[in-house]
Design a protein around this motif. Structure first.
Motif, PDB file in Angstrom:
ATOM      1  N   LEU A   1     -43.951  45.096  30.288  1.00 25.41           N
ATOM      2  CA  LEU A   1     -44.935  45.777  31.133  1.00 25.41           C
ATOM      3  C   LEU A   1     -44.331  46.171  32.472  1.00 25.41           C
ATOM      4  CD1 LEU A   1     -48.197  43.743  30.398  1.00 25.41           C
ATOM      5  CD2 LEU A   1     -47.355  45.832  29.332  1.00 25.41           C
ATOM      6  N   LYS A   2     -43.467  45.292  33.008  1.00 25.02           N
ATOM      7  CA  LYS A   2     -42.768  45.638  34.251  1.00 25.02           C
ATOM      8  C   LYS A   2     -41.837  46.828  34.025  1.00 25.02           C
ATOM      9  CE  LYS A   2     -42.845  41.028  36.350  1.00 25.02           C
ATOM     10  NZ  LYS A   2     -42.016  39.844  36.715  1.00 25.02           N
ATOM     11  N   GLU A   3     -41.144  46.831  32.884  1.00 24.17           N
ATOM     12  CA  GLU A   3     -40.264  47.956  32.559  1.00 24.17           C
ATOM     13  C   GLU A   3     -41.065  49.252  32.467  1.00 24.17           C
ATOM     14  OE1 GLU A   3     -38.201  47.068  28.982  1.00 24.17           O
ATOM     15  OE2 GLU A   3     -36.858  45.594  29.894  1.00 24.17           O
ATOM     16  N   ARG A   4     -42.241  49.164  31.836  1.00 24.48           N
ATOM     17  CA  ARG A   4     -43.084  50.355  31.694  1.00 24.48           C
ATOM     18  C   ARG A   4     -43.551  50.872  33.046  1.00 24.48           C
ATOM     19  NH1 ARG A   4     -48.335  49.803  28.003  1.00 24.48           N
ATOM     20  NH2 ARG A   4     -49.115  48.746  29.876  1.00 24.48           N
ATOM     21  N   GLU A   5     -43.976  49.937  33.904  1.00 27.54           N
ATOM     22  CA  GLU A   5     -44.405  50.344  35.236  1.00 27.54           C
ATOM     23  C   GLU A   5     -43.252  50.948  36.032  1.00 27.54           C
ATOM     24  OE1 GLU A   5     -47.529  50.487  36.337  1.00 27.54           O
ATOM     25  OE2 GLU A   5     -47.977  49.915  34.268  1.00 27.54           O
ATOM     26  N   GLU A   6     -42.057  50.349  35.873  1.00 27.63           N
ATOM     27  CA  GLU A   6     -40.883  50.876  36.570  1.00 27.63           C
ATOM     28  C   GLU A   6     -40.536  52.272  36.066  1.00 27.63           C
ATOM     29  OE1 GLU A   6     -37.589  51.042  39.138  1.00 27.63           O
ATOM     30  OE2 GLU A   6     -39.423  49.834  39.117  1.00 27.63           O
ATOM     31  N   LYS A   7     -40.653  52.466  34.748  1.00 27.34           N
ATOM     32  CA  LYS A   7     -40.383  53.782  34.170  1.00 27.34           C
ATOM     33  C   LYS A   7     -41.370  54.816  34.706  1.00 27.34           C
ATOM     34  CE  LYS A   7     -39.933  56.120  29.699  1.00 27.34           C
ATOM     35  NZ  LYS A   7     -40.081  55.968  28.216  1.00 27.34           N
ATOM     36  N   LYS A   8     -42.647  54.423  34.775  1.00 24.62           N
ATOM     37  CA  LYS A   8     -43.654  55.335  35.319  1.00 24.62           C
ATOM     38  C   LYS A   8     -43.370  55.647  36.782  1.00 24.62           C
ATOM     39  CE  LYS A   8     -47.495  54.069  32.267  1.00 24.62           C
ATOM     40  NZ  LYS A   8     -48.853  53.452  32.203  1.00 24.62           N
ATOM     41  N   ARG A   9     -42.949  54.615  37.528  1.00 23.06           N
ATOM     42  CA  ARG A   9     -42.663  54.829  38.946  1.00 23.06           C
ATOM     43  C   ARG A   9     -41.509  55.800  39.123  1.00 23.06           C
ATOM     44  NH1 ARG A   9     -39.248  53.377  42.659  1.00 23.06           N
ATOM     45  NH2 ARG A   9     -38.000  52.165  41.180  1.00 23.06           N
TER      46      ARG A   9
ATOM     47  N   GLU B   1     -41.633  59.444  40.830  1.00 27.98           N
ATOM     48  CA  GLU B   1     -40.740  59.837  41.923  1.00 27.98           C
ATOM     49  C   GLU B   1     -40.009  61.130  41.599  1.00 27.98           C
ATOM     50  OE1 GLU B   1     -38.054  56.734  42.970  1.00 27.98           O
ATOM     51  OE2 GLU B   1     -39.595  55.481  43.913  1.00 27.98           O
ATOM     52  N   LYS B   2     -39.559  61.255  40.363  1.00 25.72           N
ATOM     53  CA  LYS B   2     -38.886  62.490  39.945  1.00 25.72           C
ATOM     54  C   LYS B   2     -39.827  63.685  40.048  1.00 25.72           C
ATOM     55  CE  LYS B   2     -35.461  60.599  36.721  1.00 25.72           C
ATOM     56  NZ  LYS B   2     -35.018  60.541  35.297  1.00 25.72           N
ATOM     57  N   ARG B   3     -41.089  63.464  39.600  1.00 25.19           N
ATOM     58  CA  ARG B   3     -42.072  64.545  39.662  1.00 25.19           C
ATOM     59  C   ARG B   3     -42.337  64.975  41.109  1.00 25.19           C
ATOM     60  NH1 ARG B   3     -47.088  65.302  40.855  1.00 25.19           N
ATOM     61  NH2 ARG B   3     -47.443  63.098  41.319  1.00 25.19           N
ATOM     62  N   LYS B   4     -42.472  63.975  41.991  1.00 23.83           N
ATOM     63  CA  LYS B   4     -42.722  64.289  43.400  1.00 23.83           C
ATOM     64  C   LYS B   4     -41.529  65.000  44.037  1.00 23.83           C
ATOM     65  CE  LYS B   4     -46.030  60.582  44.395  1.00 23.83           C
ATOM     66  NZ  LYS B   4     -46.293  59.339  45.169  1.00 23.83           N
TER      67      LYS B   4
END
Length: 822
Positions: free
Chosen positions: A722-730, A734-737
């Motif tokens: 779940l931490k990996e998933r949240e990190e991936k989303k983060r 960031e890339k999108r922004k």
């Protein structure tokens, strides 16, 4: 041949030419079988004596073999006239003499010994048996990370000695439950709870807080230690701030509920202040001895629970001082009685030829601050200090004052001194001399030096301890950690942030005898190491699960496997040498990391070549690394390979049970994806990705898709996924922004450029009236604001800007004309 008549060499030896003689001998020997069953004769020996060495001419092959055969039988070339050893052979072919290999000197275990301040070769007194005593905690408060530093470190050393070096370790630890700190804290807690239960009126509470602040302010003023002074100032400020609302509420006669709320806040903030004041005022009147056992009993239970949570092995024996308070009678010949207390005479002891005082830290002898801390808060009053013959003397038995627990003895009621507890308990279990004594670095003086003195005085030896091991300090983000300074992190709080394995890995990544800084950087390094090793184990498990027939289990090696195997054995040697070098776990973990990196490169190369890695070799490496991590206590016993899945006791059952089903699911999903790509059904592909990214991580399952290769299935801790998933989303966010920001900046730059393009060059300087006062017919400035004509250099620079704008404006006009203007 065997059993044939003795050869006649006379005709051969009569040939005068050496070359011809050698050729004749070679031809003669070519007709005979002299390798097996050859019967030596005196004639053979006589001819052999005449040759100093076998011929080098390759054509004389049979002579050379004949010479070496006889040389082997006789044990070496014979000097003329010397013994030839013919009788020893008894006419039969025998094996040549064998010599053992020279070998290398085996690596010896060395431990850093505080008694010598060197790494000494570890030699137990009784074969492979190791007797070890460790100073346990003084149980009057919650166990903190300083305790974890010592007991995890000693647990690692103990496991390595037992499970790696195969010593039979008898490990004992005490629990100090009779001590000045415990007595004082027990009284303070008892008196404060009584005070709270009385529910004092707000005015009474304020009056008591003011009374408590007076001695506290004196104590603050007299404190020289900057860290302690800062802590006391914080307490004082907090109490004063909490008192203000209550004072205002009383003055303004506000509602009772608000007064009660303010009083409760003040009571909580002033707890330490009031407890100290109550103890100094009413402590001597405490007569209930049960409170002195209730407090340490509670915290001892909490300590053992914390150690279990940290996966620290249970000692073979754990003893407490209060079970049978040790009398100092056996130590009396080097002690004296004073006012009902018994003190150890350090001067008398040090004057003996057999003994010396301060073996561990001789430079600290006479340090009154350290000595008083060793004696305890209740034992450094003026009357107590006046009882000693020398300031360096320490208490073996303390006469109890009112408000202190006591036991009967020949000198009146009293209790044991801190140092005597350890000596008596350790000696009762381990006798006159032990192999190892362990404790924290800050216990070296006076506690351990005093233990040594009184024990060696009793046993009349100078070797009560053979090796003294002291673990390093623990700091918190670079700052000293101390219970007395209220600057500590409890083990329970630490375990809320990180697992026991992660804490242990952090300790393994540092030398056990050096200072360890418990910080976010330290723990991040441990987390990354755990993740690195876990990914390797998961990848190896995936390789081992891949189907293979019986013949495929016997895989042939190429150069890549041979190279990896050589690297594997080199790293095992390096690990062994590091463990022999004061159990250097930091180097061990780095060598293990390097080994895993090499394996990862090997697996990546095989994957790129679409070839299956060698299962047996990777399994050997993974099992070795698992064994080492088990020895260090970083892997629970239930796991056969790698870190356990699902917690202790569940790993084997969980993995063995669910993996076959997950493998079927993975293969079914891969088939569905293939059809969806062929039929171009993106909705099915999206569902497949959602299963991988959203559904399975919630169950602790990771699917890793690789182009052209089967999906890799891994069981991973759910929270980690779940931490990996949240990190991936983060990261994706960031890339999108960043992409949006780059697009926005580009748009702004294009808009600004377009605005500039619209301006005719004749108008570009006219708005800058704050710089120029006159312009020519083209709009170029000629004079500055003061009316002075511009220099040639300034005019030239402006002309370049004018020409650039002219070109830009022409581009704009062309765009308008072509209809491409946005």
């Amino acid at each position: 041949g065997a059993g044939s008549a003795a050869p006649d060499y006379r005709s051969i030896l009569s040939i005068s030419d050496a070359t011809a003689r050698a050729q004749a001998l070679n031809e003669h020997l070519s007709t005979r079988s002299y390798v097996q069953g050859y019967s030596l004769s005196q004639a053979d020996v006589d001819v052999f004596r005449q040759l100093s060495a076998p011929p080098t001419d390759p054509r004389l092959f049979h002579v050379a073999r004949w010479f070496r055969h006889i040389e082997a039988v006789l044990g070496g070339p014979c000097d003329k006239g010397g013994p030839c050893g013919l009788q020893a052979s008894k006419g039969r072919c025998v094996q040549p003499q064998w010599s053992p290999p020279a070998g290398t000197e085996p690596c010896k275990l060395r431990l850093y010994n505080s008694l010598t301040r060197n790494k000494d070769v570890f030699i137990p007194q009784d074969g492979k048996k190791v007797t070890w005593y460790c100073c346990g905690p003084t149980v009057y408060d919650a166990s903190h990370m300083g305790h974890a530093r010592s007991y995890i470190s000693f647990d690692i050393l103990r496991r390595v000695l037992k499970d790696y070096f195969q010593f039979d370790v008898f490990y004992c630890m005490n629990i100090t439950d009779i001590d000045d700190k415990i007595i004082r804290r027990a009284r303070q807690n008892h008196l404060f709870e009584q005070y709270r239960e009385k529910r004092p009126q707000a005015t009474q509470l304020l009056e008591d807080v003011r009374a408590a602040l007076k001695p506290f302010s004196v104590k603050l003023k007299e404190t020289a230690d900057p860290n302690k002074k800062q802590m006391l100032e914080r307490i004082q400020r907090a109490v004063e701030l909490a008192a203000e609302p209550l004072e205002k509420a009383v003055q303004c006669r506000v509602a009772g509920e608000e007064v009660d709320r303010c009083a409760e806040v003040l009571l909580e903030e002033a707890k330490d202040l009031l407890s100290d004041w109550l103890d100094s005022t009413f402590g001597s009147g405490v007569t209930d001895n049960s409170i002195f056992s209730k407090l340490p009993k509670f915290w001892e239970g909490e300590f053992h629970r914390d150690m279990a949570a940290l996966n620290v092995s249970v000692p073979a024996v754990s003893v407490s001082g209060s079970v049978r308070p040790p009398p100092p009678i056996p130590f009396l010949f080097s002690s004296y009685v004073s006012n009902g207390s018994v003190y150890f005479d350090t001067v008398k002891f040090a004057s003996s030829e057999k003994h010396s005082y301060g073996k561990l830290v001789p430079e600290a002898v006479g340090d009154q601050k350290a000595l008083q801390e060793g004696e305890g808060d209740l034992s450094v009053t003026a009357d107590r200090l006046s009882e000693k013959r020398s300031p360096n003397d320490f208490a073996l038995w303390k006469a109890s004052k009112p408000g202190e627990p006591s036991w009967p003895c020949p000198w009146g009621k009293g209790r044991p001194g801190w140092h005597i507890e350890c000596s008596a308990m350790a000696s009762s279990l381990l006798g006159a001399s032990m192999d190892i004594h362990g404790g924290g670095f800050d216990l070296r003086f006076p506690h351990h030096d005093n233990e040594l003195a009184q024990s060696e005085a009793y046993f009349e030896n100078d070797c009560w301890v053979r090796y003294f091991l002291h673990t390093g300090h623990l700091t918190i983000a670079g700052c000293k950690m101390s219970k007395s300074l209220k600057n500590f992190i409890t083990i329970k709080d630490a375990l809320k942030k990180h697992s026991a394995r992660q804490l242990r890995l952090a300790f393994l990544m540092h030398s056990w005898k050096d200072t360890l800084d418990y910080s976010s950087n330290t723990m991040e390094s441990a987390l990354q190491y755990e993740k690195f090793m876990n990914e390797f184990f998961l990848n190896v498990k995936d390789v081992l699960r891949s189907p293979v027939d019986a013949a495929g289990q016997f895989e042939k090696w190429d150069e890549e496997e041979a190279e990896l195997s050589r690297h594997f054995y080199e790293k095992k040697t390096a690990v062994h040498e590091a463990l022999c070098d004061n159990i250097d776990t930091r180097t061990v973990l780095e060598e293990m990391r390097a080994l895993v990196s090499q394996c990862n490169l090997y697996m990546a190369a095989r994957k790129a070549a679409r070839r299956t890695p060698n299962r047996a070799l990777l399994e050997q490496v993974a099992l070795y690394l698992t064994r080492m991590l088990k020895i260090f206590g970083a892997i629970e016993e239930e796991s056969s390979l790698g870190f356990p899945v699902g917690g202790p006791g569940r790993s084997l059952n969980l993995e063995a049970t669910v993996m076959p089903y997950l493998q079927v699911l993975s293969e079914f999903r891969e088939g569905v994806r293939k059809i969806a790509r062929e039929k171009k059904v993106p909705e099915v592909l999206q569902l497949s990705d959602s299963l991988r990214d959203d559904v399975l991580p919630e169950l602790g399952v990771r699917f890793e898709d690789h182009e052209g290769l089967p999906t890799v299935v891994k069981l991973v801790d759910r929270d980690t996924l779940l931490k990996e998933r949240e990190e991936k989303k983060r990261v994706e966010e960031e890339k999108r922004k960043k992409k949006e920001e780059a697009a926005r900046r580009k748009q702004e730059q294009e808009a600004a450029k377009l605005t500039r393009m619209k301006v005719p060059p004749s108008e570009m300087f006219l708005s800058e009236s704050d710089k120029y006062s006159k312009f020519d017919e083209n709009g170029l400035p000629t004079h500055d604001t003061e009316g002075k004509e511009l220099s040639k250099g300034q005019a030239k620079k402006l002309k370049k800007l004018y020409e650039a704008q002219e070109k830009l404006h022409k581009e704009y006009l062309q765009m308008v004309q072509n209809g491409s203007f946005p």
